[in-house]
Design a protein around this motif. Structure first.
Motif, PDB file in Angstrom:
ATOM      1  N   GLY A 123      -4.860 -17.927   0.683  1.00 28.67           N
ATOM      2  CA  GLY A 123      -5.649 -17.431   1.807  1.00 28.67           C
ATOM      3  C   GLY A 123      -5.164 -17.991   3.122  1.00 28.67           C
ATOM      4  N   LEU A 124      -4.819 -19.279   3.140  1.00 27.45           N
ATOM      5  CA  LEU A 124      -4.337 -19.918   4.352  1.00 27.45           C
ATOM      6  C   LEU A 124      -3.015 -19.312   4.786  1.00 27.45           C
ATOM      7  CD1 LEU A 124      -4.911 -22.206   6.366  1.00 27.45           C
ATOM      8  CD2 LEU A 124      -3.565 -23.705   4.921  1.00 27.45           C
ATOM      9  N   ALA A 125      -2.115 -19.086   3.819  1.00 25.14           N
ATOM     10  CA  ALA A 125      -0.824 -18.490   4.130  1.00 25.14           C
ATOM     11  C   ALA A 125      -0.998 -17.095   4.711  1.00 25.14           C
ATOM     12  CB  ALA A 125       0.051 -18.446   2.884  1.00 25.14           C
ATOM     13  N   ALA A 126      -1.933 -16.322   4.139  1.00 24.20           N
ATOM     14  CA  ALA A 126      -2.176 -14.969   4.622  1.00 24.20           C
ATOM     15  C   ALA A 126      -2.690 -14.999   6.052  1.00 24.20           C
ATOM     16  CB  ALA A 126      -3.163 -14.254   3.706  1.00 24.20           C
ATOM     17  N   ASP A 127      -3.551 -15.950   6.382  1.00 29.21           N
ATOM     18  CA  ASP A 127      -4.078 -16.041   7.736  1.00 29.21           C
ATOM     19  C   ASP A 127      -2.981 -16.452   8.721  1.00 29.21           C
ATOM     20  OD1 ASP A 127      -7.267 -17.318   6.620  1.00 29.21           O
ATOM     21  OD2 ASP A 127      -6.647 -15.286   7.059  1.00 29.21           O
ATOM     22  N   ALA A 128      -2.078 -17.318   8.303  1.00 31.89           N
ATOM     23  CA  ALA A 128      -0.968 -17.716   9.156  1.00 31.89           C
ATOM     24  C   ALA A 128      -0.105 -16.506   9.496  1.00 31.89           C
ATOM     25  CB  ALA A 128      -0.136 -18.801   8.466  1.00 31.89           C
ATOM     26  N   THR A 129       0.157 -15.678   8.504  1.00 31.04           N
ATOM     27  CA  THR A 129       0.940 -14.463   8.733  1.00 31.04           C
ATOM     28  C   THR A 129       0.200 -13.508   9.658  1.00 31.04           C
ATOM     29  OG1 THR A 129       1.963 -14.680   6.549  1.00 31.04           O
ATOM     30  CG2 THR A 129       2.079 -12.519   7.591  1.00 31.04           C
ATOM     31  N   ALA A 130      -1.126 -13.405   9.481  1.00 31.89           N
ATOM     32  CA  ALA A 130      -1.927 -12.526  10.337  1.00 31.89           C
ATOM     33  C   ALA A 130      -1.872 -12.987  11.793  1.00 31.89           C
ATOM     34  CB  ALA A 130      -3.367 -12.487   9.846  1.00 31.89           C
ATOM     35  N   LEU A 131      -1.869 -14.282  12.017  1.00 31.42           N
ATOM     36  CA  LEU A 131      -1.764 -14.800  13.376  1.00 31.42           C
ATOM     37  C   LEU A 131      -0.446 -14.399  14.024  1.00 31.42           C
ATOM     38  CD1 LEU A 131      -3.266 -18.383  13.000  1.00 31.42           C
ATOM     39  CD2 LEU A 131      -3.995 -16.681  14.684  1.00 31.42           C
ATOM     40  N   LEU A 132       0.651 -14.550  13.291  1.00 31.11           N
ATOM     41  CA  LEU A 132       1.954 -14.173  13.833  1.00 31.11           C
ATOM     42  C   LEU A 132       2.037 -12.677  14.080  1.00 31.11           C
ATOM     43  CD1 LEU A 132       4.395 -16.423  11.757  1.00 31.11           C
ATOM     44  CD2 LEU A 132       3.696 -16.714  14.147  1.00 31.11           C
ATOM     45  N   ARG A 133       1.495 -11.911  13.169  1.00 31.10           N
ATOM     46  CA  ARG A 133       1.480 -10.461  13.348  1.00 31.10           C
ATOM     47  C   ARG A 133       0.676 -10.095  14.594  1.00 31.10           C
ATOM     48  NH1 ARG A 133       4.366  -6.405  13.072  1.00 31.10           N
ATOM     49  NH2 ARG A 133       4.905  -6.855  10.907  1.00 31.10           N
ATOM     50  N   ALA A 134      -0.454 -10.776  14.800  1.00 33.71           N
ATOM     51  CA  ALA A 134      -1.265 -10.510  15.985  1.00 33.71           C
ATOM     52  C   ALA A 134      -0.491 -10.818  17.264  1.00 33.71           C
ATOM     53  CB  ALA A 134      -2.548 -11.340  15.937  1.00 33.71           C
ATOM     54  N   ALA A 135       0.290 -11.912  17.247  1.00 39.05           N
ATOM     55  CA  ALA A 135       1.081 -12.270  18.421  1.00 39.05           C
ATOM     56  C   ALA A 135       2.129 -11.204  18.723  1.00 39.05           C
ATOM     57  CB  ALA A 135       1.742 -13.625  18.208  1.00 39.05           C
ATOM     58  N   PHE A 136       2.769 -10.660  17.683  1.00 42.11           N
ATOM     59  CA  PHE A 136       3.757  -9.604  17.879  1.00 42.11           C
ATOM     60  C   PHE A 136       3.087  -8.331  18.363  1.00 42.11           C
ATOM     61  CE2 PHE A 136       6.633 -12.427  15.952  1.00 42.11           C
ATOM     62  CZ  PHE A 136       7.912 -11.943  16.143  1.00 42.11           C
ATOM     63  N   ASP A 137       1.942  -8.021  17.782  1.00 39.74           N
ATOM     64  CA  ASP A 137       1.218  -6.813  18.194  1.00 39.74           C
ATOM     65  C   ASP A 137       0.781  -6.919  19.654  1.00 39.74           C
ATOM     66  OD1 ASP A 137       1.552  -5.719  15.729  1.00 39.74           O
ATOM     67  OD2 ASP A 137      -0.447  -6.202  14.996  1.00 39.74           O
ATOM     68  N   ASN A 138       0.342  -8.122  20.074  1.00 40.27           N
ATOM     69  CA  ASN A 138      -0.090  -8.302  21.452  1.00 40.27           C
ATOM     70  C   ASN A 138       1.089  -8.127  22.401  1.00 40.27           C
ATOM     71  OD1 ASN A 138      -2.177  -9.134  23.418  1.00 40.27           O
ATOM     72  ND2 ASN A 138      -0.784 -10.806  23.772  1.00 40.27           N
ATOM     73  N   TRP A 139       2.267  -8.561  21.955  1.00 39.94           N
ATOM     74  CA  TRP A 139       3.463  -8.480  22.792  1.00 39.94           C
ATOM     75  C   TRP A 139       3.941  -7.043  22.931  1.00 39.94           C
ATOM     76  CZ3 TRP A 139       5.947 -13.309  24.184  1.00 39.94           C
ATOM     77  CH2 TRP A 139       7.067 -13.153  24.978  1.00 39.94           C
ATOM     78  N   ARG A 140       3.885  -6.305  21.831  1.00 40.09           N
ATOM     79  CA  ARG A 140       4.502  -4.976  21.833  1.00 40.09           C
ATOM     80  C   ARG A 140       3.511  -3.823  21.761  1.00 40.09           C
ATOM     81  NH1 ARG A 140      10.064  -4.769  19.474  1.00 40.09           N
ATOM     82  NH2 ARG A 140       9.487  -2.643  19.073  1.00 40.09           N
ATOM     83  N   ALA A 141       2.414  -3.994  21.069  1.00 41.62           N
ATOM     84  CA  ALA A 141       1.474  -2.909  20.787  1.00 41.62           C
ATOM     85  C   ALA A 141       2.177  -1.795  20.013  1.00 41.62           C
ATOM     86  CB  ALA A 141       0.865  -2.389  22.071  1.00 41.62           C
TER      87      ALA A 141
END
Length: 256
Positions: A26-44
């Protein structure tokens, strides 16, 4: 525009991650979600931006202006508009293919994969940073290794280690991401786990309807007085972009 666009240049966005932290997988999945959110915020889903770049060296500075467009996770075009001697230089990223156009030579060149980690336009950003290459998401495993608070937000530190056999440059990457997906810092380590360079967000501002890292600076380690800064002055996200924008023809003979 990896690693981190020009990380950065060129500009690129998102939404907040839903976080429910637990141990193990679960922790690993949340870490990946955070990085994905950062990329999504950058690019949309898509973006159009205007960015100024300052390349600083002891004794001199160089200033450039560029326009950038992105679509999805694998399309990015950056074209320089100033100064006059650099205007027209452009880079197009289509999946794993990177093309550059030099107007003085009137020539399009396909960059080999071995050159994607090289300096982009003489800056401290690479060609991978330009398109915010997603290697950190696909070729690394992720773990949250710390957290703190800043500006009313929880800030998580995410460690990314290469998967076995992954064709990557960095021995480790470490990112600091706010709970709303804003990237605050990215540090790049070599295979000996020594810091090679670090990108920091110097200003978070409201642009294109979202909180965004409007000023970011890349600093190489052990090179005093050397840095490259990107300032996003205009940005629009989740907009329709004509299909022709991300073509070799438009790279060489722009229609916009």
């Amino acid at each position: 525009m990896k690693q981190l666009i020009a990380k950065g240049a060129a500009a690129v966005v998102l939404g907040a991650a839903t976080l429910a932290f637990s141990a193990g997988a679960g922790l690993a999945a949340d870490a990946t979600a955070l990085l994905r959110a950062a990329f999504d915020n950058w690019r949309a889903n898509s973006s159009e931006s205007t960015v100024t770049m300052t390349i600083h060296r002891p004794g001199w500075e160089r200033h450039l202006t560029m326009k950038g467009w992105t679509q999805g996770h694998d399309k990015a075009l950056v074209r320089f508009t100033a100064p006059a001697k650099d205007a027209g230089n452009a880079t197009l990223k289509l999946g794993k293919t990177t093309l550059i156009f030099n107007p003085k030579l009137n020539q399009v060149i396909k960059l080999p994969a071995s050159m994607l980690a090289q300096s982009w336009m003489g800056s401290d950003f690479s060609y991978n940073d330009l398109s915010k290459a997603e290697d950190i998401l696909t070729e690394y495993t992720h773990k949250i290794v710390g957290s703190g608070h800043a500006g009313g937000h929880t800030v998580y530190t995410v460690e990314a280690l290469p998967k076995p056999g992954a064709p990557v440059v960095w021995g480790k990457q470490q990112a600091k991401v706010r709970d709303d997906g804003v990237l605050l810092q990215e540090t790049f380590f070599d295979q000996d786990m020594k810091v090679v360079r670090q990108m920091t967000t110097d200003k978070v501002g409201r642009i294109g309807g979202r909180d965004y890292p409007v000023v970011v600076t890349m600093r190489p380690a052990n090179k005093k007085g050397q840095w490259t800064q990107l300032v996003t002055t205009q940005a629009r996200f989740n907009i329709p972009i004509p299909a022709y924008v991300f073509t070799r023809s438009n790279l060489q003979n722009p229609r916009d």
